[in-house]
Motif scaffolding. Sequence first.
Motif, PDB file in Angstrom:
ATOM      1  N   ALA A  27      61.711   7.488  61.811  1.00 21.57           N
ATOM      2  CA  ALA A  27      60.171   7.735  61.628  1.00 21.57           C
ATOM      3  C   ALA A  27      59.760   9.375  61.862  1.00 21.57           C
ATOM      4  O   ALA A  27      59.138   9.857  61.253  1.00 21.57           O
ATOM      5  CB  ALA A  27      59.172   6.579  62.707  1.00 21.57           C
ATOM      6  N   VAL A  28      60.264   9.622  62.833  1.00 29.28           N
ATOM      7  CA  VAL A  28      60.134  11.226  63.360  1.00 29.28           C
ATOM      8  C   VAL A  28      60.465  12.089  62.010  1.00 29.28           C
ATOM      9  O   VAL A  28      59.689  12.887  61.623  1.00 29.28           O
ATOM     10  CB  VAL A  28      60.863  11.462  64.441  1.00 29.28           C
ATOM     11  N   ASP A  29      61.869  11.915  61.527  1.00 27.92           N
ATOM     12  CA  ASP A  29      62.257  12.774  60.407  1.00 27.92           C
ATOM     13  C   ASP A  29      61.351  12.616  59.357  1.00 27.92           C
ATOM     14  O   ASP A  29      60.800  13.479  58.583  1.00 27.92           O
ATOM     15  CB  ASP A  29      63.560  12.140  59.822  1.00 27.92           C
ATOM     16  N   LEU A  30      60.804  11.436  58.900  1.00 26.00           N
ATOM     17  CA  LEU A  30      59.888  11.264  57.676  1.00 26.00           C
ATOM     18  C   LEU A  30      58.689  11.966  57.931  1.00 26.00           C
ATOM     19  O   LEU A  30      57.888  12.317  57.090  1.00 26.00           O
ATOM     20  CB  LEU A  30      59.679   9.675  57.315  1.00 26.00           C
ATOM     21  N   LEU A  31      58.267  11.957  59.304  1.00 20.12           N
ATOM     22  CA  LEU A  31      56.749  12.360  59.660  1.00 20.12           C
ATOM     23  C   LEU A  31      56.948  13.967  59.486  1.00 20.12           C
ATOM     24  O   LEU A  31      56.093  14.561  58.891  1.00 20.12           O
ATOM     25  CB  LEU A  31      56.512  11.904  61.108  1.00 20.12           C
ATOM     26  N   LEU A  32      58.153  14.467  59.837  1.00 25.48           N
ATOM     27  CA  LEU A  32      58.245  15.944  59.639  1.00 25.48           C
ATOM     28  C   LEU A  32      58.209  16.391  58.236  1.00 25.48           C
ATOM     29  O   LEU A  32      57.949  17.369  57.881  1.00 25.48           O
ATOM     30  CB  LEU A  32      59.451  16.525  60.582  1.00 25.48           C
ATOM     31  N   ASP A  37      50.046  11.008  56.755  1.00 21.75           N
ATOM     32  CA  ASP A  37      49.368  10.396  55.642  1.00 21.75           C
ATOM     33  C   ASP A  37      50.393   9.898  54.555  1.00 21.75           C
ATOM     34  O   ASP A  37      50.327   8.752  54.054  1.00 21.75           O
ATOM     35  CB  ASP A  37      48.521  11.105  54.910  1.00 21.75           C
ATOM     36  N   ARG A  38      51.376  10.713  54.137  1.00 23.42           N
ATOM     37  CA  ARG A  38      52.370  10.328  53.219  1.00 23.42           C
ATOM     38  C   ARG A  38      53.689   9.391  53.972  1.00 23.42           C
ATOM     39  O   ARG A  38      54.407   9.077  53.029  1.00 23.42           O
ATOM     40  CB  ARG A  38      53.070  11.555  52.666  1.00 23.42           C
ATOM     41  N   LEU A  39      53.661   9.290  55.129  1.00 18.14           N
ATOM     42  CA  LEU A  39      54.530   8.396  55.725  1.00 18.14           C
ATOM     43  C   LEU A  39      54.261   7.053  55.239  1.00 18.14           C
ATOM     44  O   LEU A  39      53.288   6.357  55.456  1.00 18.14           O
ATOM     45  CB  LEU A  39      54.649   8.591  56.951  1.00 18.14           C
ATOM     46  N   THR A  40      55.443   6.479  54.795  1.00 21.25           N
ATOM     47  CA  THR A  40      55.038   4.717  54.639  1.00 21.25           C
ATOM     48  C   THR A  40      56.092   3.995  55.303  1.00 21.25           C
ATOM     49  O   THR A  40      56.972   4.344  55.579  1.00 21.25           O
ATOM     50  CB  THR A  40      55.119   4.442  53.060  1.00 21.25           C
ATOM     51  N   MET A  41      55.427   2.810  55.728  1.00 20.46           N
ATOM     52  CA  MET A  41      56.420   1.767  56.385  1.00 20.46           C
ATOM     53  C   MET A  41      57.570   1.436  55.612  1.00 20.46           C
ATOM     54  O   MET A  41      58.530   1.365  56.112  1.00 20.46           O
ATOM     55  CB  MET A  41      55.583   0.646  56.926  1.00 20.46           C
ATOM     56  N   ASP A  42      57.442   1.380  54.437  1.00 23.74           N
ATOM     57  CA  ASP A  42      58.623   1.105  53.582  1.00 23.74           C
ATOM     58  C   ASP A  42      59.678   2.019  53.797  1.00 23.74           C
ATOM     59  O   ASP A  42      60.980   1.945  53.802  1.00 23.74           O
ATOM     60  CB  ASP A  42      58.157   1.065  52.084  1.00 23.74           C
TER      61      ASP A  42
END
Lengths: 202, 202, 202, 202
Positions: A27-32, A37-42
């Motif tokens: 999650a942190v990686d994707l967040l960065l 907003d563009r982070l999705t649970m999928d």
Amino acid sequence: MTPRATATESARPRVEGEREAEILEAAVDLLLEHGYDRLTMDAVALRAKASKATLYRRWSSKASLVVDAVHRSKKSADPQDVDTGSLRGDLIAAFCGPTGMTERDSTLLLAAVITALHTDEEFACMFRERFLKPKIEMNQRIYARAMERGELASDCDLEILGPALPGILMHRAFILGQPVTQDVVERVLDTIILPAATGVRK
Amino acid sequence: MTPRATATESARPRVEGEREAEILEAAVDLLLEHGYDRLTMDAVALRAKASKATLYRRWSSKASLVVDAVHRSKKSADPQDVDTGSLRGDLIAAFCGPTGMTERDSTLLLAAVITALHTDEEFACMFRERFLKPKIEMNQRIYARAMERGELASDCDLEILGPALPGILMHRAFILGQPVTQDVVERVLDTIILPAATGVRK
Amino acid sequence: MTPRATATESARPRVEGEREAEILEAAVDLLLEHGYDRLTMDAVALRAKASKATLYRRWSSKASLVVDAVHRSKKSADPQDVDTGSLRGDLIAAFCGPTGMTERDSTLLLAAVITALHTDEEFACMFRERFLKPKIEMNQRIYARAMERGELASDCDLEILGPALPGILMHRAFILGQPVTQDVVERVLDTIILPAATGVRK
Amino acid sequence: MTPRATATESARPRVEGEREAEILEAAVDLLLEHGYDRLTMDAVALRAKASKATLYRRWSSKASLVVDAVHRSKKSADPQDVDTGSLRGDLIAAFCGPTGMTERDSTLLLAAVITALHTDEEFACMFRERFLKPKIEMNQRIYARAMERGELASDCDLEILGPALPGILMHRAFILGQPVTQDVVERVLDTIILPAATGVRK
DNA sequence: CAATAAACGAGACGGTACGTCGAGTCTTCCT
DNA sequence: AGGAAGACTCGACGTACCGTCTCGTTTATTG
């Protein structure tokens, strides 16, 4: 929302929390990479090779997961409380260190969580309790040491002074969109915080 | 359906700005009711009796519309630049007046726009140009007057000092979730801003 | 669930139902490829270049869409009611023709709809009204003609006799899993239907 | 938790079949309550106080378990093969008895299994072998006795005639959704089966 | 009688599909 | 010509269920 104990309670050999760490790291990686907003649970599920059901079993919402992820990230850990012997040194150490606000990643993660703050009041409370409180307490310790050393005016309003530095820096980063460098931190310290702290007012 | 324009300008039936104001007002109302995340474009269209196509014809995105709405709202207009004769008086007038940060609605609207900030960098630039810049300039005028009156240290770093007060107050409101009352503003002024401004530091 | 009119009511130039036909066609294709259970709404949406929201705007569920798809498919249209001059000829024409039960596709589609039948009673009613009723009525017409020709015993119980042939054939196809060829249809006719119809029982 | 095995067979403590029966009974109950589609393995596990792992250790899929459950249910056991001395009597005894198709529960269970049929071809084979075959054989025995008694035409096509009655009744129940009463069975017999069987056709 | 191995209840997990919702686009009709 | 109405595509949401898996416990047989 409810992390299990990483500790070994009695005879529980398994390190349950390890999986959780993997997910939060994803999650942190994707967040960065993409921002809140563009982070999705999928995407989190995919990268962590977990299923969405698992994510929602542990975290009640995307916002909740993000806070947890940011909270546990090394990149946003509490700045080290180094005792440098002076208020100025302590604050520079805390805010310009590897986990301080001058690190781009730290700021990005913080931005993500601030966005998440506005989606849910209940969630905001949790965030303040688990994420903010430790930082504030550490900050207060720095000022307490300065007080003991006699660096602060005795009638100094710590409730106001304590959050001033992070407040000014966050405003610069998030609202003004300007970089927070060590130079900026020093200017804020020398222009505002230290004059206020030493309280030399006629 | 019903002609709504007052059509005052000679024979021009199109009262462009007026319709826009209605839409933005609807947006502001919904913003205060539900917050940025829960605000939907459909709801704005419905309440303003406009079509979504019209909304997107004038604003490129939800974020864009929201900024505009907040910008034009009386509730978040620039605080009056009253010349009270002292820096302390000017700042209290600006930040505790009817459009200041002690008003709950102003803060809510500001929160909405801050959330919107993180969705789009291009949009953030626009926001800073159109929304923030006037406020910052007014703020600088207040400090400039104080400088002329000799209230400020001559070497005062206005780029840092100017945003300090709003920064500290926003941090308190949005991050700490604590109220911003006139008492708080005065404590920030007396504890931090004025000592720093008068620059009594050897 | 609620198809719009394909007809030109007053001044509606657009042939609205065309898009619907495309979607249903996609559904039929996927149905024949994968069967009811393996058919997914996402796949239908993808193939028809429609969005799932659109599918659910018109059909309340997967089952509902499938029935509609099967209903409108040429492959499962009502068998032609050819008047061959004899009951035997009419029934062979109806059940062994290009839309009869000897066609593999027709049977597959029928199987899909039978599965869908069991998910919802309300839905089953709709299916019987829209899908089954026309077929039954056509069947009754065939027997009515035979009656007029004097081929049937005058006291013949048409409510029982009418559904007998499709019942026996469906049982063979779906329950026994055996093919329904023209030979089989003829054997059923000669062994069961015609003896019963001519009612020569002492 | 509680020892449930009666452990009757010499020294074999594990009473396999009894536990199985409990699980299948739970499945049958839930099947009758909710139908095949709404039946979940979790619900079966819960009601039978078994774990899903146990279910899947014995049955390869939900469909498989359901067929077994229906197969073993008293409510859908093979109709008794009573020798009443006439074909008509035998068939009425078989189809209108306590396990015949006039019982609502029998029909519901059969419906469940028919739905399950379409999920897996391999599974369908198993179903036909274990569930259908005994019923068909019993049916054939009835006709064989009738043949011996001279009730049937010597050239009677038993492969077609045998499944005719259940086919017509199932069609009525599942497709038409109409009740199968003893009266209906008798009408089918007198209108169709017996005329066909006695083969009075020149 | 204690130790071992098989089978079990419990239930988390990965995966897939569901049905819903909101953003932003596009078409149609009306004024 | 331009606006209201609203259907449309896209894509993320959060939920449900299937079938797999791991865990610690119970049970029955073995040493």
